[in-house]
Design a protein around this motif. Structure first.
Motif, PDB file in Angstrom:
ATOM      1  N   GLY A  78     -12.275 -13.774  -2.671  1.00  0.00           N
ATOM      2  CA  GLY A  78     -12.948 -12.738  -3.352  1.00  0.00           C
ATOM      3  C   GLY A  78     -14.348 -12.501  -2.841  1.00  0.00           C
ATOM      4  N   TYR A  79     -15.133 -13.724  -2.544  1.00  0.00           N
ATOM      5  CA  TYR A  79     -16.349 -13.359  -2.165  1.00  0.00           C
ATOM      6  C   TYR A  79     -16.439 -12.711  -0.776  1.00  0.00           C
ATOM      7  N   PHE A  89     -11.971  -2.713  -0.931  1.00  0.00           N
ATOM      8  CA  PHE A  89     -10.691  -2.436  -0.905  1.00  0.00           C
ATOM      9  C   PHE A  89      -9.890  -2.558   0.394  1.00  0.00           C
ATOM     10  N   ASN A  90     -10.748  -2.200   1.353  1.00  0.00           N
ATOM     11  CA  ASN A  90     -10.074  -1.959   2.899  1.00  0.00           C
ATOM     12  C   ASN A  90     -10.351  -3.801   3.555  1.00  0.00           C
ATOM     13  N   SER A  91     -10.840  -4.671   2.735  1.00  0.00           N
ATOM     14  CA  SER A  91     -10.854  -5.803   3.403  1.00  0.00           C
ATOM     15  C   SER A  91      -9.419  -6.499   3.200  1.00  0.00           C
ATOM     16  N   LYS A  92      -9.268  -7.405   4.168  1.00  0.00           N
ATOM     17  CA  LYS A  92      -7.853  -8.083   4.247  1.00  0.00           C
ATOM     18  C   LYS A  92      -7.866  -9.305   3.169  1.00  0.00           C
ATOM     19  N   LEU A 135       0.899  -1.151  -0.031  1.00  0.00           N
ATOM     20  CA  LEU A 135      -0.008   0.117  -0.057  1.00  0.00           C
ATOM     21  C   LEU A 135       0.960   1.247   0.295  1.00  0.00           C
ATOM     22  N   GLY A 136       0.414   2.405  -0.736  1.00  0.00           N
ATOM     23  CA  GLY A 136       1.439   3.478  -0.713  1.00  0.00           C
ATOM     24  C   GLY A 136       2.324   3.501  -1.952  1.00  0.00           C
ATOM     25  N   LEU A 154      -7.413  -8.057  -9.058  1.00  0.00           N
ATOM     26  CA  LEU A 154      -7.380  -7.797 -10.512  1.00  0.00           C
ATOM     27  C   LEU A 154      -8.723  -7.443 -11.085  1.00  0.00           C
ATOM     28  N   TYR A 155      -9.686  -8.083 -10.789  1.00  0.00           N
ATOM     29  CA  TYR A 155     -10.988  -7.733 -11.556  1.00  0.00           C
ATOM     30  C   TYR A 155     -11.497  -6.340 -11.080  1.00  0.00           C
ATOM     31  N   ALA A 156     -10.960  -5.939  -9.774  1.00  0.00           N
ATOM     32  CA  ALA A 156     -11.550  -4.539  -9.530  1.00  0.00           C
ATOM     33  C   ALA A 156     -10.757  -3.555 -10.181  1.00  0.00           C
ATOM     34  N   TRP A 157      -9.426  -3.795 -10.317  1.00  0.00           N
ATOM     35  CA  TRP A 157      -8.496  -2.861 -11.257  1.00  0.00           C
ATOM     36  C   TRP A 157      -8.885  -2.812 -12.502  1.00  0.00           C
TER      37      TRP A 157
END
Length: 301
Positions: free
Chosen positions: A139-140, A146-149, A75-76, A157-160
């Motif tokens: 994934g489920y 995004f904040n989920s571990k 992150l960052g 990948l799919y979110a990106w």
């Protein structure tokens, strides 16, 4: 009362775990050994997956460390793209698929009498598929948040790729459905590791085979994994362990779909190892996991 309970328990074991077993002690030792094979492959695939992710991250200019607990958070950092996400964060799932393929090839070329090798490769391949499917499960569990571990792997990948949530869930479901035929085929592999031809002539014989080849070694293996790794990577470990239950259920269905006419077995199964050697193997695995694998290290390249 206690004698009655003991008698009922003994009768239950005779009809399940020890049905058609000629030597109880040897059979019990084989269950422990199979559980150890489960634990070794479970732990090795997990560690190699994180090592591969870390290696790829360094190739892209990042500097994370890794251990059995996972790779350092990135992150960052900057420079991310869908290709870079896939190149780094899909490596554990890719490790699982690689283990599945290696296990299948080894099972294909192994001789019938090489029961130890076939049992180890069975667990390597099944744990490989388990690793892959566990990243579908996370994934489920992430809720595409995004904040989920658990926001990593496929869902990351799919979110990106800017897919809608419903599309992501649909693709994850498709991945599960594509795994089902492979899981059903594992039913045939389970039958090939059977230790008694007489079981196949009994009404519940295939279920007993599944209990002894899959379920009991899994329970024993989970205890070894916990002893060797807890509390490292506990959240992901728990997801994988729980994901194994529906997988094992589908494999059990698979055992019912295949004929046993052309399956050769070795009577009694594996040649048992001495209990001292088994205890030594378990102890070494626990020692390595809690020392070497727990160290946070950078790549050795």
């Amino acid at each position: 009362m206690n004698l009655g309970i003991a008698s009922q328990l003994s009768n239950f074991l005779d009809k399940t775990i020890f049905l058609s077993v000629e030597n109880r002690k040897e059979h019990f030792l084989n269950l422990i050994l199979s559980g150890l094979y489960f634990a070794i492959t479970f732990i090795a695939i997990h560690y190699i997956g994180h090592a591969w992710s870390t290696y790829n991250a360094h190739l892209k200019g990042y500097s994370p460390f890794f251990s059995y607990n996972g790779m350092d958070s990135l992150l960052g950092t900057t420079g991310w793209s869908p290709k870079r996400i896939a190149f780094i964060y899909l490596m554990p799932a890719a490790t699982g698929i690689l283990a599945l393929i290696i296990g299948f090839i080894a099972l294909r070329i192994a001789r019938t009498k090489q029961v130890h090798l076939r049992t180890f490769m069975f667990w390597l391949s099944l744990n490989g598929l388990l690793m892959y499917m566990s990243y579908i499960a996370t994934g489920y569990l992430s809720g595409v948040n995004f904040n989920s571990k658990f926001f990593t792997g496929f869902v990351g990948l799919y979110a990106w790729l800017f897919w809608k949530d419903i599309t992501i869930y649909g693709v994850l479901l498709l991945q599960v459905l594509l795994c089902i035929p492979v899981l059903l085929y594992f039913g045939r592999l389970v039958l090939s590791l059977n230790y008694s031809s007489s079981l196949l002539k009994q009404k519940n014989g295939k279920f007993i085979i599944w209990i002894n080849i899959v379920f009991i070694p899994f329970l024993i293996g989970v205890l070894i994994v916990i002893a060797a790794t807890f509390p490292m990577e506990f959240g992901y470990q728990l997801v994988r362990i729980l994901s194994f239950l529906p997988i094992a259920f589908i494999v059990a269905i698979g055992t019912q779909l295949f004929s046993t006419k052309h399956i050769s077995i070795i009577k009694g199964g594996m040649k048992p190892l001495p209990i001292v050697l088994l205890a030594f193997g378990i102890g070494i695995l626990i020692l390595i996991s809690r020392t070497v694998l727990s160290l946070s290290i950078g790549p050795l390249w």
